[in-house]
Design a protein around this motif. Structure first.
Motif, PDB file in Angstrom:
ATOM      1  N   THR A 137      36.726  45.135  41.024  1.00 51.18           N
ATOM      2  CA  THR A 137      36.304  45.241  39.826  1.00 51.18           C
ATOM      3  C   THR A 137      36.211  47.096  38.413  1.00 51.18           C
ATOM      4  O   THR A 137      36.340  47.228  38.038  1.00 51.18           O
ATOM      5  CB  THR A 137      35.121  44.532  39.476  1.00 51.18           C
ATOM      6  OG1 THR A 137      35.862  42.924  39.525  1.00 51.18           O
ATOM      7  CG2 THR A 137      35.152  44.210  38.177  1.00 51.18           C
ATOM      8  N   ALA A 177      32.881  46.428  33.083  1.00 55.31           N
ATOM      9  CA  ALA A 177      32.851  45.289  33.984  1.00 55.31           C
ATOM     10  C   ALA A 177      32.694  44.212  33.731  1.00 55.31           C
ATOM     11  O   ALA A 177      33.335  42.997  34.303  1.00 55.31           O
ATOM     12  CB  ALA A 177      32.176  46.195  35.343  1.00 55.31           C
ATOM     13  N   ARG A 235      35.190  42.390  31.926  1.00 58.84           N
ATOM     14  CA  ARG A 235      36.317  42.256  32.708  1.00 58.84           C
ATOM     15  C   ARG A 235      35.853  40.952  33.793  1.00 58.84           C
ATOM     16  O   ARG A 235      36.440  39.598  33.943  1.00 58.84           O
ATOM     17  CB  ARG A 235      36.433  42.871  33.400  1.00 58.84           C
ATOM     18  CG  ARG A 235      37.382  42.671  34.679  1.00 58.84           C
ATOM     19  CD  ARG A 235      37.873  43.793  35.655  1.00 58.84           C
ATOM     20  NE  ARG A 235      38.957  43.566  36.649  1.00 58.84           N
ATOM     21  CZ  ARG A 235      40.661  43.144  36.300  1.00 58.84           C
ATOM     22  NH1 ARG A 235      40.778  44.095  34.858  1.00 58.84           N
ATOM     23  NH2 ARG A 235      41.192  43.005  37.335  1.00 58.84           N
ATOM     24  N   GLU A 236      34.354  41.167  33.975  1.00 59.48           N
ATOM     25  CA  GLU A 236      33.621  39.754  35.418  1.00 59.48           C
ATOM     26  C   GLU A 236      33.583  38.213  34.117  1.00 59.48           C
ATOM     27  O   GLU A 236      34.343  37.293  34.766  1.00 59.48           O
ATOM     28  CB  GLU A 236      32.186  40.062  35.402  1.00 59.48           C
ATOM     29  CG  GLU A 236      32.012  39.577  36.901  1.00 59.48           C
ATOM     30  CD  GLU A 236      32.559  39.986  38.150  1.00 59.48           C
ATOM     31  OE1 GLU A 236      33.597  40.602  38.120  1.00 59.48           O
ATOM     32  OE2 GLU A 236      32.007  40.267  38.892  1.00 59.48           O
ATOM     33  N   GLU A 239      37.480  37.065  33.348  1.00 58.49           N
ATOM     34  CA  GLU A 239      37.542  36.291  35.232  1.00 58.49           C
ATOM     35  C   GLU A 239      37.091  34.972  35.363  1.00 58.49           C
ATOM     36  O   GLU A 239      38.109  34.250  36.133  1.00 58.49           O
ATOM     37  CB  GLU A 239      37.385  37.028  36.318  1.00 58.49           C
ATOM     38  CG  GLU A 239      38.233  38.808  36.243  1.00 58.49           C
ATOM     39  CD  GLU A 239      38.740  39.440  37.317  1.00 58.49           C
ATOM     40  OE1 GLU A 239      38.017  39.084  38.448  1.00 58.49           O
ATOM     41  OE2 GLU A 239      39.393  40.108  37.297  1.00 58.49           O
TER      42      GLU A 239
END
Lengths: 229, 229, 229, 229, 229, 229
Positions: free
Chosen positions: A26, A185, A188-189, A192
């Protein structure tokens, strides 16, 4: 040269903790797919994940003298990053040096060379990412450098950069970019998590990411068999 | 090219289950010592053993777009087999794609390239055999092919061929040969069971396999020491 | 050639037990940093540590016939050491041969080639250090030699030499040097115990080993930053 | 990212010419044994020796688009330095790109990947140092960067650094250090000329460099045979 | 198995001659960037370029018996393609076998293993592309196959396929696709000639291939220095 | 250790000259296919062929001090054989050391590590077989050994053994076996001359070596096509 730089700027512990929570893949994506060490850098045991501030150490091939010098420059939360000036797989590091680093609060070792006493290191819970496991001993004859910018396993590392290491390998984040990388990050997390749920429910990436039109435009053809080509 | 072949013939599930029960070494022997992938194809965690019908996927280096396309072609019991058109160790595959494959009943991934998120994949129990573990991300720009014959890690694989993978590596069995291979594997296994008992009891392979005469004919000499040579 | 030397001199079991207790890194240091096999020789599972008397076996590439011959020459406490006459990763050895060696009291296998059935070998607790894990089968056509001096993974091994193997790799000690090596290993270990305590208490290697003066003489400079260079 | 930096500072042509006259080994020594690319970087034909100012280019694996962008940034006397963002051996570069670079006065190419059309490049006298010779073609889909600092084959390179390349490999000299390096190289070369004459006359390095006393102090022993040890 | 297929269909000599005139890189591109052997396949001397019809030969590791069998199946204009059933670098082939092949009009050898007598082969003008140069001898004990489909250095080869080999490596063209590939190669070559003139005259690929708009759309930015980022 | 053995027994110059005339492949075969160094040992320029008496030298990684010591032990007709105690590719050897060896009548260098100044060495006609070409410099700090038995690139070498090196690689012949090996090489060469003539005339190895019966007995089948299998 042969210098030890004693004053380095370390990153914010909070940001480092965030980076640690995300892991290598990540963080690597969040900083634009750069800063990875070579795939040959493997952990000596599975399951460790650490992040910390880099203390860099450049050593001569087959000579671990400067690691002893570097230990003194380490502070709690640091990660020691060692590279030889030319490729070498010798066992520069074992349980005694690990005991010393652990006593100083160092979180782990990244070494573009060999390590030994890995059974003991595993028992101690001191994680190491290395190029090789090799019992070959080293000498203490030639000077090197501590806390200068180095290239380790293909990645540029400056002292105070952030190292993130887990079962996927080792990533380096420039200290100045850490805040931005952590922010990305997080995005992004979050993204996701929602994707993962839909994928687990059987939805296809082709649909979630809306790929079908672009694939067709590029010329992808679905055929019953190769005879239809 | 750039095609997706949508109709492929899969092998009999019963025969696949048999192949799975034998494992790689026995299946490889049973089919005349052919069909193995290169020894660098290693599982990301020990202990998995799977067999299934191959869905093949050819990707560009550093580009995992076609894996998303291939997912849709997968059915329960399949194994996805991915190879780049030139050598590449990038991390084409991670936990999201694994979630998607798992949702479709796919048993595992064989990839002649890199994989990432291996800690999560291990937790998920989704087995992968790969050339590398590497966090390096990939793009989605270039088309490839799904379900065409490929060469993966030195072995030719056609869609619908049977993949067997365990701690010893990865074997490929042509669909048309599966019944015969399973039959031979059964014979071999039966034979080995009896041999194993005798060997455990201390009997020598030299005697069980009746090797002594032929060794002597070839000229093997037993001497007390090299001075007697 | 093609000989089997049937009378070899084995080392003292007590000394072998001592060597086993120290492990590879200590034994390697105690004998002056020599006698290590290449770093690519890795155990098939972690945690094993063995020492024993070498039975050597030279085989043709892709041909395991002579391993069957070598088994008969093995006695309890031995370690079988196999090398091909040219580089080969084939799976020369599997669970049946392991059953046979185990029945004879052999402690493990060192093979500069491939091994297979590693899941079963792990279940059996039969340790192997190898160059590769590879299911590829071998033939039985070409003679080789048993109990002649060989070079295995870069190390010279004579029959009756002592093999020490653990997670750090594989070391070879000449039989005649074993007593002296064990003595030195004891000294080294005693010395390390005391050092370890001081290092764990936070004392620095720089001080314990009295390195500061010599580092300064060699020209090492401590500076605040690279601008001071 | 994806940027092209258009204004870079180049080194003095006179100093570059000096560096070229010395070659890689001397320049490497003169700058304190640093700045070498990995030994796998080999020339496509023997006998070329060049030095020039680096134009750096970072490309995606299997994608040579940015080389076309980089060409425009090149000036007479430059050397183009290309590295992929992850390991790749594809043939990024052939005779057409060489014709384009040659037309702009570029002295050669350093590429941490593959090159093709090497017979034509040899006929053209356009030297290339590469990781591989490989005909594999590349695509033009993904952006990269021109004239940012890169790591190429283990060496850090900034735009405007000096590249020196010959049959011994490739060295990088930081632009700011070039004057000092050239000065040291001159001293070294002068020193070597005198040494060479004495060595050719049969004098020993042991005496010329006055090594005997220090060797004895370290404990070197001359013995008639190993029995005297 | 262990068969020799005696009747194979060879490609048109005229088309083969065309393929030879284009060389590996052009043929590889003309057939859609597929069919290349691995980059480790290198010629034993520079400057050779051949094309011919493949006679395939599968051998056991360290055993060159089947090459003798394959020789008889070769006709003028053929190229012998040899691969072992598992990785091996032994010297399967030397000057005597070359004399035999030359007497039959065979144009060269492609071998995914080792070759020896390379000085003599060079003097004879018999070109070989191999994985290694290695004097290690082989035995004649184990059968293999001639003229069955094989995988050689990562490329699938059927008997009668066309092999093209030059300093850039080795390409394989399926016999049925040869006419189409030659046609495309002609177009490509014609196109390249005109491009080459414009590039030599200093025109940029950026303009000739009209890349600027698409680069901008993808987001490429031109900046004076990294500070402007 | 750290010893220099000053009295070694050298082989007969006439026998060495014979070995040189045969070259590596023939000598290797004549001594029963043993004694070859690894295939990565390559000459720095093609066409050299030498044989001579080995002076052995064991060096620390990245440290060429002992080569200076070894030079003094060399006599006309010797070949210097150098290996590091652990794998290293540094450039231990360049034109000055070559000048020194040449002045003493040494015929060449075999080094299981790196060499530099290869353009000059080529001009001087001083042949070197090495693992790498690499400009990386070395230090002079750590002792090693001269004229003790070593393992170099996988082959055991004792001082006074005969080294034969040419474009096929490097072979080692034990001094005591040289006479017998030369005799066998003569027989082999004589035999090959007659074979070569018959092969050049188009006769097949299958017939000359009388292979057809044994191939049939082993089960080789000639079939028109794979359908007949």
């Amino acid at each position: 040269m042969a210098v030890v730089v004693t004053k380095i700027t370390r990153p914010s512990p909070e940001l480092v903790a965030s980076a640690e929570s995300f892991g290598v893949a990540t963080v690597h994506e969040a900083q634009g797919r750069k800063g990875l060490m070579a795939s040959y850098m493997r952990p000596i045991y599975p399951g460790a994940r650490i992040a910390g501030s880099a203390v860099t150490c450049e050593v001569a091939p087959g000579d671990n003298w400067m690691i002893h010098v570097a230990v003194e420059q380490c502070q709690p939360g640091d990660i020691l990053v060692v590279t030889p000036t030319s490729p070498c797989e010798d066992g520069y590091f074992g349980d005694l040096l690990a005991a010393s680093l652990k006593a100083r609060g160092v979180k782990g070792l990244i070494i573009n060379a060999g390590v030994r006493d890995v059974a003991t290191l595993t028992d101690m819970g001191f994680p190491v990412w290395s190029k090789a496991i090799y019992a070959q001993g080293t000498v203490k004859e030639t000077l090197g450098n501590v806390n200068i910018p180095i290239v380790c396993a293909g990645a540029a590392v400056s002292p105070g950069d952030v190292i993130v290491a887990d079962d996927d390998g080792v990533a380096v984040v420039a200290r100045e970019e850490l805040a931005k990388v952590v922010e990305k990050a997080e995005e992004r997390e979050a993204n996701e998590v929602s994707k993962r749920g839909r994928l687990e429910a059987g939805e296809l990436g082709l649909d979630i990411y809306n790929m079908r039109v672009r694939l067709a435009e590029k010329g992808l053809r679905y055929i019953d068999s190769l005879e239809d080509k």
